[in-house]
Design a protein around this motif. Structure first.
Motif, mmCIF file in Angstrom:
data_model
loop_
_atom_site.group_PDB
_atom_site.id
_atom_site.type_symbol
_atom_site.label_atom_id
_atom_site.label_comp_id
_atom_site.label_asym_id
_atom_site.label_seq_id
_atom_site.Cartn_x
_atom_site.Cartn_y
_atom_site.Cartn_z
ATOM 1 N N ALA A 298 67.915 -1.545 -3.134
ATOM 2 C CA ALA A 298 67.565 -2.811 -3.770
ATOM 3 C C ALA A 298 66.940 -3.716 -2.713
ATOM 4 N N SER B 7 77.470 0.453 -2.286
ATOM 5 C CA SER B 7 77.562 -0.282 -3.546
ATOM 6 C C SER B 7 76.259 -0.029 -4.276
ATOM 7 N N THR C 101 79.415 2.030 -9.730
ATOM 8 C CA THR C 101 79.028 0.899 -8.888
ATOM 9 C C THR C 101 79.352 1.108 -7.410
ATOM 10 N N ARG C 102 80.106 2.156 -7.101
ATOM 11 C CA ARG C 102 80.445 2.432 -5.699
ATOM 12 C C ARG C 102 80.453 3.926 -5.464
ATOM 13 N N THR D 107 72.792 -1.179 -3.039
ATOM 14 C CA THR D 107 72.788 -2.586 -2.642
ATOM 15 C C THR D 107 73.550 -2.828 -1.340
ATOM 16 N N ARG E 262 73.748 -0.841 -7.916
ATOM 17 C CA ARG E 262 73.427 -1.694 -9.060
ATOM 18 C C ARG E 262 72.115 -1.195 -9.663
ATOM 19 N N ASP E 263 72.122 -0.971 -10.949
ATOM 20 C CA ASP E 263 70.903 -0.564 -11.664
ATOM 21 C C ASP E 263 70.206 0.634 -11.014
#
Length: 129
Positions: free
Chosen positions: A24, A106, A70-71, A113, A108-109
């Motif tokens: 990201a 981590s 998410t992780r 991140t 996201r989408d």
């Protein structure tokens, strides 16, 4: 976790742009024994520095993921060659090294991140000294 596998495939290919494609824009990179870097451009600069000083290939990669996506985490073996002396470290003379390492992520989408990487610096130092 597809994005983690793509990230490590790009790492092993020396493909910085491929690694960046997995991140990201607001990625936070926690470097072992180093400062936290925020953003893709600082990540790129770190990778370029590492590629000047080290040639590394990761083997025995095992990726773990938490429910919800998410992780994630990975453990691996670092197989490397010390190419150019890095600031504050022993002199580089083409020494090879092999040590265990691990990273936490981590997500996201579908993008990374946060990257946190750990290895035993004392073990590395002993191998190249």
């Amino acid at each position: 976790m597809d994005v983690i596998n793509r990230y490590y495939a790009a790492f092993n290919a020396g493909d910085i742009n491929g690694m960046l494609d997995c991140l990201a824009e607001d990625v936070v990179h926690h470097v072992n024994e180093g400062q936290t870097r925020e953003g893709k451009e600082k990540f790129r600069a770190f990778c370029e520095h590492m590629n000047r000083c080290y040639r590394e290939n990761l083997t025995d990669i095992v990726v773990f993921s938490a429910e919800g996506g998410t992780r994630a985490a990975a453990e691996f073996t670092v197989n490397g060659t010390y190419l150019q002396t890095d600031d504050g470290l022993p002199e580089a003379r083409g020494q090879t090294y092999k040590l265990p390492g691990g990273s936490f992520f981590s997500l996201r989408d579908g993008q990374i991140t946060r990257v946190v990487t750990y290895y035993n610096l004392a073990d590395w130092t002993a191998q190249v000294s």
